[in-house]
Design an enzyme around this catalytic site. Structure first.
Site, PDB file in Angstrom:
ATOM      1  N   ARG A  75       0.856  -1.189   0.000  1.00 29.27           N
ATOM      2  CA  ARG A  75       0.000   0.000   0.000  1.00 29.27           C
ATOM      3  C   ARG A  75       0.889   1.235   0.000  1.00 29.27           C
ATOM      4  O   ARG A  75       1.727   1.398   0.891  1.00 29.27           O
ATOM      5  CB  ARG A  75      -0.914  -0.013   1.233  1.00 29.27           C
ATOM      6  CG  ARG A  75      -1.703   1.258   1.397  1.00 29.27           C
ATOM      7  CD  ARG A  75      -2.770   1.182   2.482  1.00 29.27           C
ATOM      8  NE  ARG A  75      -3.438   2.465   2.526  1.00 29.27           N
ATOM      9  CZ  ARG A  75      -3.333   3.364   3.509  1.00 29.27           C
ATOM     10  NH1 ARG A  75      -2.643   3.080   4.598  1.00 29.27           N
ATOM     11  NH2 ARG A  75      -3.933   4.527   3.418  1.00 29.27           N
ATOM     12  N   HIS A 119      -3.008  10.883   0.458  1.00 27.83           N
ATOM     13  CA  HIS A 119      -2.493  10.674   1.815  1.00 27.83           C
ATOM     14  C   HIS A 119      -1.876  12.005   2.264  1.00 27.83           C
ATOM     15  O   HIS A 119      -0.679  12.120   2.465  1.00 27.83           O
ATOM     16  CB  HIS A 119      -1.485   9.524   1.833  1.00 27.83           C
ATOM     17  CG  HIS A 119      -1.209   8.948   3.196  1.00 27.83           C
ATOM     18  ND1 HIS A 119      -1.318   7.602   3.488  1.00 27.83           N
ATOM     19  CD2 HIS A 119      -0.817   9.532   4.357  1.00 27.83           C
ATOM     20  CE1 HIS A 119      -0.988   7.399   4.763  1.00 27.83           C
ATOM     21  NE2 HIS A 119      -0.686   8.557   5.311  1.00 27.83           N
ATOM     22  N   GLU A 164      -7.508   8.542   6.041  1.00 31.36           N
ATOM     23  CA  GLU A 164      -7.800   9.155   7.344  1.00 31.36           C
ATOM     24  C   GLU A 164      -8.320  10.587   7.267  1.00 31.36           C
ATOM     25  O   GLU A 164      -7.626  11.531   7.670  1.00 31.36           O
ATOM     26  CB  GLU A 164      -6.553   9.123   8.235  1.00 31.36           C
ATOM     27  CG  GLU A 164      -6.019   7.739   8.506  1.00 31.36           C
ATOM     28  CD  GLU A 164      -4.890   7.723   9.539  1.00 31.36           C
ATOM     29  OE1 GLU A 164      -4.412   8.805   9.913  1.00 31.36           O
ATOM     30  OE2 GLU A 164      -4.497   6.637   9.967  1.00 31.36           O
ATOM     31  N   ASN A 300      -7.353   1.838   9.754  1.00 27.48           N
ATOM     32  CA  ASN A 300      -6.042   2.020  10.383  1.00 27.48           C
ATOM     33  C   ASN A 300      -6.247   1.989  11.885  1.00 27.48           C
ATOM     34  O   ASN A 300      -7.071   2.738  12.424  1.00 27.48           O
ATOM     35  CB  ASN A 300      -5.429   3.374   9.989  1.00 27.48           C
ATOM     36  CG  ASN A 300      -5.079   3.433   8.515  1.00 27.48           C
ATOM     37  OD1 ASN A 300      -5.160   2.431   7.796  1.00 27.48           O
ATOM     38  ND2 ASN A 300      -4.677   4.610   8.054  1.00 27.48           N
ATOM     39  N   TYR A 302      -4.175   1.948  15.664  1.00 24.00           N
ATOM     40  CA  TYR A 302      -2.942   2.035  16.449  1.00 24.00           C
ATOM     41  C   TYR A 302      -3.164   1.875  17.946  1.00 24.00           C
ATOM     42  O   TYR A 302      -2.372   1.290  18.642  1.00 24.00           O
ATOM     43  CB  TYR A 302      -2.248   3.386  16.205  1.00 24.00           C
ATOM     44  CG  TYR A 302      -1.655   3.480  14.821  1.00 24.00           C
ATOM     45  CD1 TYR A 302      -0.397   2.982  14.559  1.00 24.00           C
ATOM     46  CD2 TYR A 302      -2.376   4.039  13.765  1.00 24.00           C
ATOM     47  CE1 TYR A 302       0.151   3.036  13.282  1.00 24.00           C
ATOM     48  CE2 TYR A 302      -1.841   4.094  12.490  1.00 24.00           C
ATOM     49  CZ  TYR A 302      -0.580   3.593  12.255  1.00 24.00           C
ATOM     50  OH  TYR A 302      -0.041   3.633  10.998  1.00 24.00           O
ATOM     51  N   GLU A 360      -3.445  -0.073   8.111  1.00 21.30           N
ATOM     52  CA  GLU A 360      -2.252   0.321   8.864  1.00 21.30           C
ATOM     53  C   GLU A 360      -2.377  -0.213  10.270  1.00 21.30           C
ATOM     54  O   GLU A 360      -3.450  -0.138  10.882  1.00 21.30           O
ATOM     55  CB  GLU A 360      -2.097   1.854   8.979  1.00 21.30           C
ATOM     56  CG  GLU A 360      -1.698   2.538   7.707  1.00 21.30           C
ATOM     57  CD  GLU A 360      -1.575   4.063   7.859  1.00 21.30           C
ATOM     58  OE1 GLU A 360      -1.222   4.540   8.967  1.00 21.30           O
ATOM     59  OE2 GLU A 360      -1.830   4.758   6.867  1.00 21.30           O
TER      60      GLU A 360
HETATM   61  C1  BGC Z   1      -0.967   7.793   9.025  1.00 21.09           C
HETATM   62  C2  BGC Z   1       0.508   7.637   8.717  1.00 21.09           C
HETATM   63  C3  BGC Z   1       1.307   7.883   9.970  1.00 21.09           C
HETATM   64  C4  BGC Z   1       0.896   6.870  11.015  1.00 21.09           C
HETATM   65  C5  BGC Z   1       1.633   6.981  12.324  1.00 21.09           C
HETATM   66  C6  BGC Z   1      -1.398   7.258  10.351  1.00 21.09           C
HETATM   67  O1  BGC Z   1      -2.201   8.201  10.979  1.00 21.09           O
HETATM   68  O2  BGC Z   1      -1.751   7.332   7.975  1.00 21.09           O
HETATM   69  O3  BGC Z   1       0.841   8.496   7.688  1.00 21.09           O
HETATM   70  O4  BGC Z   1       2.680   7.839   9.741  1.00 21.09           O
HETATM   71  O5  BGC Z   1      -0.464   7.004  11.304  1.00 21.09           O
HETATM   72  O6  BGC Z   1       1.404   8.208  12.919  1.00 21.09           O
END
Ligand code: BGC
Length: 464
Positions: A75, A119, A164, A300, A302, A360
């Site tokens: 990607r 992006h 995002e 995505n 995290y 992601e």
């Molecule tokens: C984004 C990336 C970024 C990653 C870590 C995501 O919000 O798509 O571009 O590097 O998080 O912060």
């Protein structure tokens, strides 16, 4: 049985401004990120994407690296200002040539190209025309997308429109920490709405393409959103309401509009007199366009956050509360794998069946120097046990969501390479592969080898 279905897509992700470098090469115009990063005081130590991972010139070697890891998909994003230096009008052939060569090399390596059209790097010239605040931006975006499809559409079957929208709006228009650096409760909801209209306009344009421009005559298109469960710090009504507002502003804002044809009611409270209304039954709000059916949703993930009511944290008035005993990454994000499972299940519950890709997932941790000769095949070794543990626990969470019946079709690690982490510059490292930014030397980290083994084993997660 690994718990991952046959055909599950295993990939890694990057984005144009974060890895390419050479931002003005071959006739490209400046993007708003180029201008923002070159504005004193905007980024960590004034760092820019001028060189980044030099992927624009080293892409062949990077495709070889992907092959070494056994990736099934890559990607990446396309830089609008390489394709249309002024944002609209004249197409810049050499800018498209770069992506054309990359796509061919990926296909030849058996790696599926999965481009994202936007992006975060808007052509600077369009910011001069009010950027995403201009209602015409929806058509600008669709025109740009069509220029890309004319060249690449025949070979690429999986497109994402935006990456995002929440970050674009929250960092770029509400708090001013990203390009274009605006901080306005008036601008933010208008930019959000135009971004969603741009997405819908592009999806419609894609459906109208001639079959020859749609890989295998079909081709698929979706959008990428970032989702973060918002828990409440206590059972007090003020904290519960804060968590609901945080959830509305980040998660339901975009998915409700895309899938339910309305905005969450909390937005009126958050934006107050600046909220434009956008009633669900008002044709002028264009929810039919925004909700144009898509083929998949990219998610995505995290972290999660635990929120308390905080009247100082305007306009959402919610602040994250640190969790005792929890592990945090170098960006201060709590490591909370079960929330990835929760996100996937929540999407299915609230928005119904739709193929999902984790587009992601990954973690920034400080890394040690590579040790020469200590890695596989006499390569250098870089031990990153916390990142390995992050991937292991999050892949296990995906497996659980699959076991609970969620239709997850693929997983992309963020990121293939250490790269330019936006306003944080080069200090935060997310790569499966380390990049020495002085020499551009690449070193596959332990997490990269771990991921290779997962892929080679069809999703079997190796024991530590
Ligand atoms: C984004 C990336 C970024 C990653 C870590 C995501 O919000 O798509 O571009 O590097 O998080 O912060």
């Amino acid at each position: 049985m690994s718990g991952f279905p046959a055909g599950f897509l295993w990939g890694a992700a990057t984005s144009a401004y974060q890895v390419e470098g050479s931002p003005l090469a071959d006739g490209a115009g400046p993007s708003n990120w180029h201008v923002f990063a070159h504005t004193p005081g905007r980024t960590h130590e004034g760092q820019t994407g001028d060189e980044a991972c030099d992927h624009y010139r080293r892409w062949r070697g990077d495709v070889d690296l992907m092959r070494t890891l056994g990736l099934g998909a890559y990607r990446f994003s396309i830089s609008w200002s390489r394709v249309l230096p002024a944002g609209t009008g004249q197409v810049n052939g050499p800018g498209l040539d770069f992506y054309d060569r990359l796509v061919d090399a990926l296909l030849e390596a058996g790696i599926e190209p999965c481009p994202t059209l936007y992006h975060w790097d808007l052509p600077h010239a369009l910011d001069g025309r009010s950027g995403w605040l201009n209602p015409d931006s929806a058509q600008w975006f669709a025109d740009y997308a069509q220029a890309v499809w004319r060249r690449l559409g025949d070979r690429v079957g999986r497109w994402a429109t935006l990456n995002e929208p929440w970050v674009i709006v929250d960092a770029g228009y509400l708090h001013g920490t990203h390009a274009p650096g605006r901080a306005s409760t008036h601008d933010a909801p208008r930019a959000a709405h135009n971004l969603l209209r741009a997405h819908g306009t592009a999806v419609r344009a894609y459906r109208a393409l001639p079959a020859a421009q749609r890989a295998q005559g079909t081709g698929t298109i979706g959008i990428v959103v970032n989702i973060e469960p918002k828990d409440a710090a206590t059972g007090r009504e003020a904290d519960l309401a804060a968590a609901r507002r945080a959830d509305a502003s980040m998660n339901r804002y975009y998915l409700d509009a895309l899938r339910l044809g309305r905005y969450p009611q909390e937005l009126a409270e958050i934006f107050g007199a600046d909220w434009p209304g956008y009633a669900a039954d008002d044709p002028a709000a264009e929810f039919a366009l925004i909700g144009e059916p898509i083929d998949f949703l990219g998610v995505n993930y995290y972290t999660r956050s635990v929120n308390r009511h905080d009247p100082e944290a305007k306009p959402v008035c919610a602040s994250p509360v640190p969790q005792p005993g929890a592990e945090y990454t170098d960006l201060g994000w709590e490591v909370h794998p079960d929330s990835l499972r929760r996100v996937l299940c929540w999407i299915r519950e609230r928005y119904g069946e739709i193929p999902l890709y984790i587009t992601e997932n990954g973690a920034a941790f400080p890394d040690p120097e590579p040790v020469p000769g200590a890695g596989p095949g006499g390569r250098a070794r870089l031990a990153d046990p916390r990142r390995v543990a992050y991937f292991r626990s999050h892949l296990a969470a995906v497996r659980e969501a699959l076991a609970q019946g969620v239709d997850v079709r693929g997983y992309f690690a963020w990121s293939l390479l250490d790269n330019y982490e936006w306003a944080c510059g080069y200090a935060k490292r997310f790569g499966l592969v380390a990049v020495d930014f002085a020499t551009q030397e690449r070193t596959v980290k332990d997490s990269g080898w771990f991921y290779r083994d997962v892929i080679a084993g069809g999703g079997e997660i190796p024991e530590s």
